[in-house]
Write an enzyme that holds these catalytic residues in place. Structure first.
Site, short mmCIF file in Angstrom:
data_model
loop_
_atom_site.label_atom_id
_atom_site.label_comp_id
_atom_site.label_asym_id
_atom_site.label_seq_id
_atom_site.Cartn_x
_atom_site.Cartn_y
_atom_site.Cartn_z
N LEU A 1 0.82 -1.21 0.00
CA LEU A 1 0.00 0.00 0.00
C LEU A 1 0.85 1.26 0.00
CD1 LEU A 1 -2.67 -1.09 2.65
CD2 LEU A 1 -2.89 -1.16 0.16
N PHE B 1 11.23 3.45 7.55
CA PHE B 1 11.59 2.19 8.19
C PHE B 1 10.75 1.03 7.66
CE2 PHE B 1 12.50 5.03 12.01
CZ PHE B 1 13.86 5.05 11.76
N CYS C 1 3.99 -0.70 4.03
CA CYS C 1 2.62 -0.95 4.48
C CYS C 1 1.96 -1.89 3.48
CB CYS C 1 1.86 0.37 4.57
SG CYS C 1 0.32 0.25 5.47
N ASP D 1 2.61 16.38 11.63
CA ASP D 1 2.89 16.08 10.21
C ASP D 1 1.60 16.00 9.41
OD1 ASP D 1 4.57 15.65 8.05
OD2 ASP D 1 4.58 13.47 8.30
#
Length: 682
Positions: free
Chosen positions: A85, A90, A93, A202
């Site tokens: 996705l 890091f 998904c 964010d």
């Protein structure tokens, strides 16, 4: 890279960066610039990172291939990994399916090798710690996390329509009504976060995810942090460059006002297709941000300009609160759709689209608001919403569920206020004590009863209706009083079909209470106590003046005395078909051999809606988490169905619950449902 940017030589201006990376970008050699690579449509490529963690630099994700079948070592649950996705610093998904129930998650998978250093692992642990406690309609739901020898797995709510970044990439710009629709949901989610003393830090298009129902969810808590007093705030610079506020760039710390600034950037980007402070290089972008210098195109209407300008005030103290934003003229003076079609992901919506439903609502609005022919127009950037459209909007809005008066107490932003703890009367409790306990537990708001007189405050029901309620109450109370303690729901579950309420509308301030059954029958219990049903064929009407007395006639040829009520019945039917989602995953089965269900009584408290039907079917819908309990009788056996907050249903025999017990969350709802049933005529 962040999505909306003209093709420039700006270095990765949408990438999340820490203070070290930002320092290099500001103070480094500006001659070393690399052009962005445009996509096939001429727009820069978006790097959309669902729930991507904070990172210093981009890393490749080369390494051992993750297994297709993943097993949680703690629970033994098996999951099937699906498509990618998104990617972050890091993590990657993936779509991931629980093989026990086929529930789909968005799973963030983080290799241990990527977080080998203590400070890297600390970031992941902090994100998990913050996110797992959050529960809100407009915040991506955290479900579970586990790890094995290779990876850390974080299971999150799956949003099938991806992110706002994807939508804007396809659309380029959004209309004002759409922006209002999305911003309301962002503000709702952000208000909840701030009430929990959490800063997102964010906010951007790529972190707003859209589910199947076109509902927006705020996600990615990789940079989120607890709100600290001004003097204790950390001075690190973090976030996405185009959305950073002046105070963050000036190392004065990140507060709620900094999230408001980012929200201003988001609104500007939605309306104009580019961030407000975009320039050809990062150094100039930061200079513009520090000076709050940007262009405001004349194509924007005054309310939009004013709201953006207030959110992008250089001084944090001059920015509006989230409540101020929702009360702004941009929202109060403009049309906001109740819902958006999924076609809005790639196509400009036509709010003037002619359709049978639109024409029907036009007639309804004319009837309700006097048929005014005012031709005054409301102009916005992309649409002209006429007075006629405003009347139709007013009708649709008025048909919405009546909002519950908010109590001055702390509760989740999407919840109704909570009543005091419920108390189920046990055997040996006197009738007087029982009534007092239930009166304390349930705060009544409004009710309706078949055959009742709307001018009377008393509950007028015949003995048959009373016996239906008493039977259900006796069965439910017997189960609650005698079932053992347990910490989970029974494993034995049934697969069966029955009729239940999938949609409802409370319009009792004018007409009555409307509902749709799972077989698509639409019913209205009018304020005068009469009940009318429109059968699934949409041609036949059943009319009940009181219990057991039924008149049947064609919908197109109603007796003169019923014409107005049939018209209202059709209003409800059109509204629910066009505007409301089904409330669960139970199958829709139409069986003409089954007796017709009709509503005997409905009752609303400040926490839930109760509905009691002629055959003893009893349903309670809880507002704050959309869970539901349904009790029905099949083949002389009582069944209980529980629909959880994910709209997933499980059905049990009441005798199974009596023997095995159930989870505390289900038991609490059963107790509250019983109290509502006992309270219904008090």
């Amino acid at each position: 890279m962040e999505l909306l940017r003209t093709i420039t030589y700006q270095p990765a201006a949408g990438t999340k960066m820490c203070e070290q990376a930002l320092g290099k970008a500001c103070g480094g050699d500006s001659k070393k610039k690399r052009p962005q690579q445009p996509s096939e449509d001429g727009q820069p490529q978006a790097q959309v990172t669902p729930a991507a963690p904070h990172h210093h630099h981009h890393h490749s994700h080369s390494g051992p291939e993750i297994s297709r079948i993943i097993v949680d070592p703690t629970t033994g649950k098996r999951y099937c990994r699906g498509k990618v996705l998104g990617k972050g610093g890091f993590a990657k998904c993936y779509e991931m399916t629980d093989l026990t129930n086929n529930k789909v998650y968005a799973a963030k998978i983080i290799p241990h090798s990527r977080v080998a250093k203590p400070h890297q692992r600390e970031k992941i642990d902090k994100e998990i710690e913050l996110h797992r406690l959050l529960h809100h309609k407009h915040v991506v739901q955290f479900y579970h996390y586990f790890e094995d020898k290779e990876n850390i797995y974080i299971l999150l709510e799956y949003c099938s329509r991806r992110s706002m970044a994807h939508i804007l990439k396809a659309r380029k710009v959004l209309t004002e009504p759409e922006v209002r629709y999305y911003l309301r949901q962002i503000v709702s989610g952000l208000k909840y976060l701030h009430e929990q003393e959490i800063l997102h830090r964010d906010l951007k298009l790529g972190n707003f995810f859209i589910n199947e129902a076109m509902e927006l969810k705020v996600g990615d808590f990789g940079l989120a942090a607890r709100l600290e007093p001004l003097e204790h705030r950390r001075r690190t610079i973090c976030g996405t460059p185009n959305y950073l506020s002046p105070e963050v760039l000036n190392k004065q710390g990140h507060g709620c006002e900094s999230d408001i600034w980012a929200l201003g950037c988001v609104m500007y980007t939605m309306l104009l297709g580019r961030p407000p402070f975009e320039t050809t290089n990062l150094k100039e972008t930061y200079r513009c941000i520090r000076e709050a210098r940007y262009t405001m195109p004349s194509s924007l209407l005054a309310p939009a300009k004013h709201l953006i300008a207030s959110m992008l005030s250089k001084n944090p103290e001059d920015r509006p609160s989230l409540d101020d934003i929702i009360r702004h003229d941009f929202f109060l003076q403009g049309f906001t759709p109740d819902r958006l079609s999924s076609s809005c992901c790639h196509t400009v919506p036509d709010f003037h689209l002619s359709s049978p439903a639109k024409n029907f609502f036009k007639k309804a609005a004319a009837a309700l608001f006097g048929g005014k022919k005012d031709k005054a127009r409301y102009n916005d950037t992309h649409n002209k919403v006429s007075k006629e459209d405003e009347d139709i909007y007013k009708l649709r809005h008025d048909l919405k569920k009546v909002s519950i008066t908010q109590q001055p107490s702390k509760h989740r932003a999407d919840e109704e206020p909570q009543p005091p703890p419920t108390t189920v009367a046990r055997s040996g409790t006197s009738a007087v004590e029982n009534k007092q306990q239930i009166g304390d537990a349930i705060r009544m708001i409004v009710r309706g009863t078949l055959g009742s007189c709307s001018s009377s405050s008393e509950c007028l029901e015949d003995s048959t209706m009373g016996s239906v309620a008493d039977t259900v109450a006796r069965v439910l109370r017997g189960c609650l009083e005698n079932m053992p303690e347990a910490d989970c729901i029974p494993k034995e579950q049934l697969s069966t079909s029955f009729q239940w309420v999938t949609k409802w509308v409370d319009y009792s301030n004018k007409y009555g209470f409307g509902y749709q059954l799972s077989d698509h029958t639409v019913g209205v219990l009018f304020n005068n106590g009469a009940h009318m049903s429109l059968l699934p064929d949409k041609k036949t009407v059943h009319y009940y003046a009181e219990l057991g007395q039924c008149s049947v006639f064609p919908a197109t040829d109603a007796p003169e005395q019923f014409i107005s009520q049939v018209t209202v019945l059709k209003y409800f039917s059109h509204y629910m078909e066009e505007n409301l989602m089904d409330g669960g995953d139970l199958p829709s089965v139409t069986d003409i051999r089954r007796p017709r269900l009709y509503l005997l009584q409905w009752l609303k408290s400040d926490k839930a809606l109760m509905m009691l039907f002629n055959d003893g079917t009893f349903q309670v819908n809880f507002y704050h988490d959309h869970t539901k309990i349904i009790i029905c009788n099949q083949s002389e056996e009582y069944l209980l169905t529980y629909i959880n907050e994910d709209r997933i249903s499980t059905t049990f025999r009441l005798t199974t619950l009596l023997m095995s017990g159930c989870s505390l969350e289900l038991k609490n709802r059963m107790e509250y449902a019983l109290n509502m049933l006992l309270q219904r005529c008090n």
